[in-house]
Write a protein that holds these residues in place. Sequence first.
Motif, PDB file in Angstrom:
ATOM      1  N   VAL A   9      10.278 -30.749   2.335  1.00 43.46           N
ATOM      2  CA  VAL A   9       9.646 -31.799   3.127  1.00 43.46           C
ATOM      3  C   VAL A   9       9.226 -31.200   4.447  1.00 43.46           C
ATOM      4  O   VAL A   9      10.026 -30.555   5.120  1.00 43.46           O
ATOM      5  N   VAL A  10       7.977 -31.359   4.795  1.00 39.80           N
ATOM      6  CA  VAL A  10       7.518 -30.835   6.083  1.00 39.80           C
ATOM      7  C   VAL A  10       6.858 -31.955   6.863  1.00 39.80           C
ATOM      8  O   VAL A  10       6.281 -32.877   6.310  1.00 39.80           O
ATOM      9  N   ARG A  11       6.951 -31.802   8.158  1.00 37.44           N
ATOM     10  CA  ARG A  11       6.283 -32.724   9.068  1.00 37.44           C
ATOM     11  C   ARG A  11       4.811 -32.357   9.062  1.00 37.44           C
ATOM     12  O   ARG A  11       4.472 -31.182   9.044  1.00 37.44           O
ATOM     13  N   CYS A  12       3.932 -33.310   9.007  1.00 39.48           N
ATOM     14  CA  CYS A  12       2.528 -32.915   8.972  1.00 39.48           C
ATOM     15  C   CYS A  12       1.764 -33.585  10.097  1.00 39.48           C
ATOM     16  O   CYS A  12       1.248 -34.679   9.961  1.00 39.48           O
ATOM     17  N   GLY A  13       1.717 -32.870  11.176  1.00 35.61           N
ATOM     18  CA  GLY A  13       0.877 -33.313  12.289  1.00 35.61           C
ATOM     19  C   GLY A  13       1.275 -34.679  12.800  1.00 35.61           C
ATOM     20  O   GLY A  13       2.345 -35.200  12.495  1.00 35.61           O
ATOM     21  N   GLY A  14       0.433 -35.232  13.575  1.00 36.52           N
ATOM     22  CA  GLY A  14       0.658 -36.578  14.059  1.00 36.52           C
ATOM     23  C   GLY A  14       1.850 -36.700  14.973  1.00 36.52           C
ATOM     24  O   GLY A  14       2.436 -37.762  15.094  1.00 36.52           O
ATOM     25  N   SER A  15       2.244 -35.598  15.603  1.00 37.52           N
ATOM     26  CA  SER A  15       3.387 -35.727  16.503  1.00 37.52           C
ATOM     27  C   SER A  15       2.926 -36.188  17.882  1.00 37.52           C
ATOM     28  O   SER A  15       1.744 -36.201  18.189  1.00 37.52           O
ATOM     29  N   GLU A  16       3.894 -36.520  18.688  1.00 35.60           N
ATOM     30  CA  GLU A  16       3.580 -37.147  19.973  1.00 35.60           C
ATOM     31  C   GLU A  16       2.971 -36.145  20.937  1.00 35.60           C
ATOM     32  O   GLU A  16       3.543 -35.100  21.211  1.00 35.60           O
ATOM     33  N   LEU A  17       1.826 -36.487  21.468  1.00 33.45           N
ATOM     34  CA  LEU A  17       1.208 -35.658  22.491  1.00 33.45           C
ATOM     35  C   LEU A  17       1.646 -36.113  23.876  1.00 33.45           C
ATOM     36  O   LEU A  17       1.500 -35.399  24.847  1.00 33.45           O
ATOM     37  N   ASN A  18       2.176 -37.330  23.922  1.00 36.00           N
ATOM     38  CA  ASN A  18       2.462 -37.916  25.230  1.00 36.00           C
ATOM     39  C   ASN A  18       3.929 -37.813  25.584  1.00 36.00           C
ATOM     40  O   ASN A  18       4.431 -38.534  26.410  1.00 36.00           O
ATOM     41  N   PHE A  19       4.647 -36.920  24.907  1.00 34.38           N
ATOM     42  CA  PHE A  19       6.086 -36.839  25.135  1.00 34.38           C
ATOM     43  C   PHE A  19       6.386 -36.313  26.535  1.00 34.38           C
ATOM     44  O   PHE A  19       7.310 -36.761  27.194  1.00 34.38           O
ATOM     45  N   ARG A  20       5.625 -35.353  26.994  1.00 33.32           N
ATOM     46  CA  ARG A  20       5.804 -34.801  28.336  1.00 33.32           C
ATOM     47  C   ARG A  20       4.444 -34.709  29.010  1.00 33.32           C
ATOM     48  O   ARG A  20       3.402 -34.819  28.358  1.00 33.32           O
ATOM     49  N   ARG A  21       4.493 -34.464  30.317  1.00 35.46           N
ATOM     50  CA  ARG A  21       3.249 -34.294  31.052  1.00 35.46           C
ATOM     51  C   ARG A  21       2.443 -33.147  30.469  1.00 35.46           C
ATOM     52  O   ARG A  21       2.994 -32.115  30.100  1.00 35.46           O
ATOM     53  N   ALA A  22       1.162 -33.326  30.407  1.00 33.87           N
ATOM     54  CA  ALA A  22       0.301 -32.219  30.001  1.00 33.87           C
ATOM     55  C   ALA A  22       0.141 -31.286  31.196  1.00 33.87           C
ATOM     56  O   ALA A  22       0.332 -31.690  32.339  1.00 33.87           O
ATOM     57  N   VAL A  23      -0.189 -30.041  30.919  1.00 34.61           N
ATOM     58  CA  VAL A  23      -0.323 -29.044  31.983  1.00 34.61           C
ATOM     59  C   VAL A  23      -1.696 -28.411  31.873  1.00 34.61           C
ATOM     60  O   VAL A  23      -2.153 -28.092  30.771  1.00 34.61           O
ATOM     61  N   PHE A  24      -2.357 -28.257  33.027  1.00 37.48           N
ATOM     62  CA  PHE A  24      -3.662 -27.605  33.038  1.00 37.48           C
ATOM     63  C   PHE A  24      -3.488 -26.112  33.267  1.00 37.48           C
ATOM     64  O   PHE A  24      -2.550 -25.683  33.952  1.00 37.48           O
ATOM     65  N   SER A  25      -4.421 -25.310  32.748  1.00 43.15           N
ATOM     66  CA  SER A  25      -4.430 -23.902  33.110  1.00 43.15           C
ATOM     67  C   SER A  25      -4.990 -23.780  34.527  1.00 43.15           C
ATOM     68  O   SER A  25      -5.562 -24.726  35.075  1.00 43.15           O
ATOM     69  N   ALA A  26      -4.855 -22.580  35.100  1.00 39.44           N
ATOM     70  CA  ALA A  26      -5.211 -22.404  36.507  1.00 39.44           C
ATOM     71  C   ALA A  26      -6.700 -22.659  36.754  1.00 39.44           C
ATOM     72  O   ALA A  26      -7.094 -23.151  37.805  1.00 39.44           O
ATOM     73  N   ASP A  27      -7.523 -22.338  35.760  1.00 39.77           N
ATOM     74  CA  ASP A  27      -8.962 -22.540  35.943  1.00 39.77           C
ATOM     75  C   ASP A  27      -9.423 -23.876  35.369  1.00 39.77           C
ATOM     76  O   ASP A  27     -10.631 -24.092  35.238  1.00 39.77           O
ATOM     77  N   SER A  28      -8.520 -24.740  35.015  1.00 40.86           N
ATOM     78  CA  SER A  28      -8.822 -26.064  34.445  1.00 40.86           C
ATOM     79  C   SER A  28      -9.623 -25.987  33.150  1.00 40.86           C
ATOM     80  O   SER A  28     -10.235 -26.953  32.749  1.00 40.86           O
ATOM     81  N   LYS A  29      -9.639 -24.836  32.512  1.00 36.96           N
ATOM     82  CA  LYS A  29     -10.425 -24.739  31.289  1.00 36.96           C
ATOM     83  C   LYS A  29      -9.624 -25.224  30.081  1.00 36.96           C
ATOM     84  O   LYS A  29     -10.182 -25.669  29.106  1.00 36.96           O
TER      85      LYS A  29
END
Lengths: 831, 518
Positions: A9-29
């Motif tokens: 049995v494997v988890r297939c995608g659809g996991s929470e993206l909002n679990f923690r704050r997202a982080v930007f790279s230094a150049d915002s790319k």
Amino acid sequence: MVAEESVRVVRCGGSELNFRRAVFSADSKYIFCVSGDFVKVHSTATEECVHILQGHRNLVTGIQLNPNNHLQLYSCSFDGTIKLWDYIDGILIKTFTVGHKLHALFTLACAEDSVFVIINKEKPDVFQLFSVKLPKSSSRETEAKELYLVLDYINQSPKCVAFGNEGEYVAAVRDFYLSVYFFKKKTTSRFTLSSSKNKKHAKNNFTCVACHPKEDCIATGHKDGKIRLWRNFDDGKKYTYTCLHWHHDMVMDLAFSVTGTSLLSGGRESVLVEWRDATEKKKEFLPRLGATIEHISVSPAGDLFCTSHSDNKIIIIHRNLEASAVIQGLVKDSNIFTGLMIDPRTKALVLNGKPGHLQFYSLQHDKQLYNLDIIQQEYINDDGLIQIELTKAAFDCCGNWLATVEQRQEKETELELQMKLWMYNKKTQGFVLNTKINMPHEDHITALCFCNAEKFENPTLVTASKDGHFKVWILTDDSDIYKKAVGWTCDFVGSYHKYQATNCCFSEDGSLLAVSFEEIVTIWDSETWELKCTFCQRAGNIRHLCFGRLTCSKYLLGATENGILCCWNLLSCALEWSAKLTIRVMEPDPRSENIAAVSQSSAGSDLFVFKPSEPRPLYIQKNISREEVQWGVFVPRDVPESFTSEAYQWLNRSQFYFLTKSQSLLTFSTKSPEEKLTPTSKQLLAEESLPTTPFYFILGKHRQHQDKKINEALESELVQLPLTENIPAISELLHTPAHVLPSASFLCSKFVNSLLLSKETKSGEEILEDVDMEEEKESGDDSDEERDFTEKTQDTNDTDLGEDIIHQLSKSEEKELRKFRKVDYSWITVL
Amino acid sequence: MAGYKPAAIQTYPVLGEKITQDTLYWNNYKTPVQIKEFGAVSKVDFSPQPPYNYAVTASSRIHIYGRYSQEPIKTFSRFKDTAYCATFRQDGRLLVAGSEDGGVQLFDISGRAPLRQFEGHTKAVHTVDFTADKYHVVSGADDYTVKLWDIPNSKEILTFKEHSDYVRCGCASKLNPDLFVTGSYDHTVKMFDARTNKSVISVEHGQPVESVLLFPSGSLLASAGGRYLKIWDMLKGGQLLVSLKNHHKTVTCLYLSSSGQRLLSGSLDRKVKVYSTTSYKVVHSFDYAASILSLALAHEDETIVVGMTNGILSVKHRKSEAKKDSLPRRRRPAYRTFIKGKNYMKQRDDILINRPSKKHLELYDRDLKNFRVSKALDRVLEPSCTIKTPEITVSIIKELNRRGVLANALAGRDEKEISRVLNFLIRNLSQPRFAPVLINAAEIIIDIYLPVIGQSPVVDKKFLLLQGLVEKEIDYQRELLETLGMMDMLFATMTRKESTSVLQHTSDGFLENKKMES
């Protein structure tokens, strides 16, 4: 051939993206977000997923950029490790094993060799902030055991800890306390909200904290919607705070902009509020973000914000409060009523999405395709409101029709019920509302199914309801001389002794309809709507009902509440076999005779795959999930797999997905589904795909110009294949006006020949050169040393090669070309 | 991000006739002017030329009416017996009529005495018409003959004796001067060609033919007789295209609307039906007081004139359009303000910023969007809304209830405002489709205003009214339930073939009753 691994049995995608704050790279790319056991790297411009950083064995709980090298990323996880990644290439650089469950991760620019983590060591509810010294060693896996306690008794959520004023202090909140630890003085001050205990209904619990990046100022969010700004807190007595109040419900997250001039806050209202200069009057709003704002983060460059929402999406917002991109995952609503369905057109998984919407989710790409607004009413996000729920939905066999049922029940007697029928519009590529039926039944609709046989030119829908009736709806021509229209009308109402209708199901060829009335199954002829026969086992209400398919189409299966699975033979009208099994989910495979049943026992859920023709299951997997399995569905595979082992053959044509009570979407596979995710090619991210923003026009041109210069510089060094500029004959040929040249066919072969390499050089060196070119492309992103190295090697290789070509051309072809030039140029010079 | 979604307004199917562009068009006439004639009006014919006068044949007279006059502007009364079928020539200057004594008379519009008299028929001439070249007259008579007359020298050119019964209707082709059609009581419709002196096409209608009509193109023929209206394709040699049976008495007259898109038929059942000539479906129907004998439409369908057996001529004029600009029009911005900047060509470095299009919202939606719930409720309680579209008011009350703010919206109202709400409740509470929502609202009102009851006689009266209404409704529902019980008994005693198919009872009433009592 697929290696015969064991199916797991494997988890297939659809996991929470909002679990923690997202982080930007230094150049915002790029933007990084946690996604279950992985970290996903998305492009901020195109929303595409660039990399999936996989390596953690449990939920990733925190990500931070490496303050010393902004091309690297730290992540921590419940598996007790901190990993350092190169996110541009998606490579794991180092793993530090801490050994405790890590709940959050923080980094500081001034604390170079250590990071901060939240760990709970002793009691389950007591969390502590530790500083972890990361040992400098070259090995890929090291143990980091040096932990220093910074703050005790804090909240586990990373929202409740913030570092301020370039790392001079750390602030943490919990319940009614604000604790501040000063790194220089090594002291802790604790502030308690005085009113917290006096008033009964004052809900001024702390919910989140943010620190001003430049000044000594802490912003805290509260449960009653207030934001407090704390100043002068380095002195225990003289501290002051000011209040900002706009939110009417809990402040979910706070963030200061990079310069600290504005404060961002968000909550349940799904409105992003920007407080300028930290004053109540100057505030700006970005409303209608769709769902509760869970997290807010700011890019280090300061040009972008992003908000994570409770419906599993991340919105990237420009500095001027304009939403620019949406990264949407599988929406996890608390209650999935519709179950899992497959859209026959897109092969997307369809289930309840945002409130009042159906979401179409691509399993192949782990991406939401689109949301279909079913209820079409303003969603009021408020506590204690009874919302309209989308309870049932069904597709017909070719995806032309979608039926949905929505209901709202405030009191026992007041049921609002509506059935909507949607037609697929080929022009707009979407579903368009065709018919709306108010109160199709007197009571809740328990089941909904389309007749799937394609020979029926007239689509037919059957609804079963608790009011004891089942209704047959057919599509009728409603057109007159003014317009062409089709609509659905009720064709037949059936009932059986006033029992509640609990389930309905059409046979594969559409000739029979089975409707279960509590304990009794009735079979109806779909031509005349006559009752053909009844089956009754007296073993509890029928919970699931389905016909066998293909060779097993003479069987009807029913699962009862009391844990009996019955199989009736429709030809002999007798019970074929029965088994004792408490079935939660029973799903027929659309591509084969197989039927999957998930049973529930105290130990966990077990899967049985069987054919209706024989009571012995083809395949049994015990304990597929510890939780209750709520829904399941077979998804037909695009390319059939070929498991040779008999036990796994049921997976050849379709894949079985199921959803547990905690909303995790699971499937069976021999390999991780992430391997099969279509990799987004790197080209997608290339500079060309960037949108033409004003910045692009200012900077992009400049950069292009620079690039050109660099290219020219490179060319002079590397000498690439088409060297037309360097050969005077060819350049003259190209610059001569076309009307004075001889015909192209005459010139062509010689010109092309001149560009070919001579036979001697072709054999060895050309191949070598090609390899070099590729190498150069690949190594472009690598570290500088490596690039230098390759360039040097190319230099040595190519210079002599280039000379060779020039040599060749000038000798053999120049004469020829000159000849033409001489002929024609004479009169031109006269002019 | 998603915009504001307007409140869902529950729509209910409109009972009765569907409103289509046809009903709008054919209802757009003033109330009819009725003119009493001396006898049954057997024929009405409009002059094809302006000022579109019409000739009315009734008894032994032919009256010519002006377009809006109710008195005849001219009368031809020199008939010894009943006159029939006064018909204008294409140029509107000559009029021909048959008569009971077998004569055919040609009149000049300006003169009084007949210009020509064609003698030859032995029995009553019921149909006359001018041919397309204007110089000939076709007539059909009860002596079974059809004759073609030359106007200049008033002579008979041809006689067709193919019919075997009375010839009662006829029609000349508008395009070909030699073709004409006659219908007879021998159930046939025959098309004659003056060049061949015999019929070229004959079709069997099945009933005595009362009226025939050639379409302007000449390719289709409509015939009416008995209850049937039949359309024939003449280019296919008289093939039956459609047979319509929409009247329940004999169809007596046919007319084509000026656009040629609609066919009208009048009948003895006192109805005029309008058919679409593409689908041959009835799109509209008029009712009249008596059996209809004749029917005509003026140029551009400006007037519908119907003659009836009781001698009454009903004249309907189209309503004049566009009286709207009586209001002083506000000065609008000049045209150039609207096209300003529209012709600007985008330069290479320009960035196009689209202004987001503003969605039009109703006033109540605007209030709801800004959470002004009381104001939104006030808007839909305006008399213009409650009377015309009570479903909007009910939908907004429902929406407020869904948002959980109905009590807030209803609270804090003064005597005038609360009596407005109560008025609406009194009017609509008993309607089954609104009842669930309004009962809930009424309960909330009673909860809120119970402490202040007795302070205002106006409001108290309204509450008493409401109470009486509820009591009446409960009695009514009880009666309905009793009836239902009786019917159940009856059904139970009947032997049914199947035990399964149960009649659907209207249990709404029952539910409602329970709510009332609670």
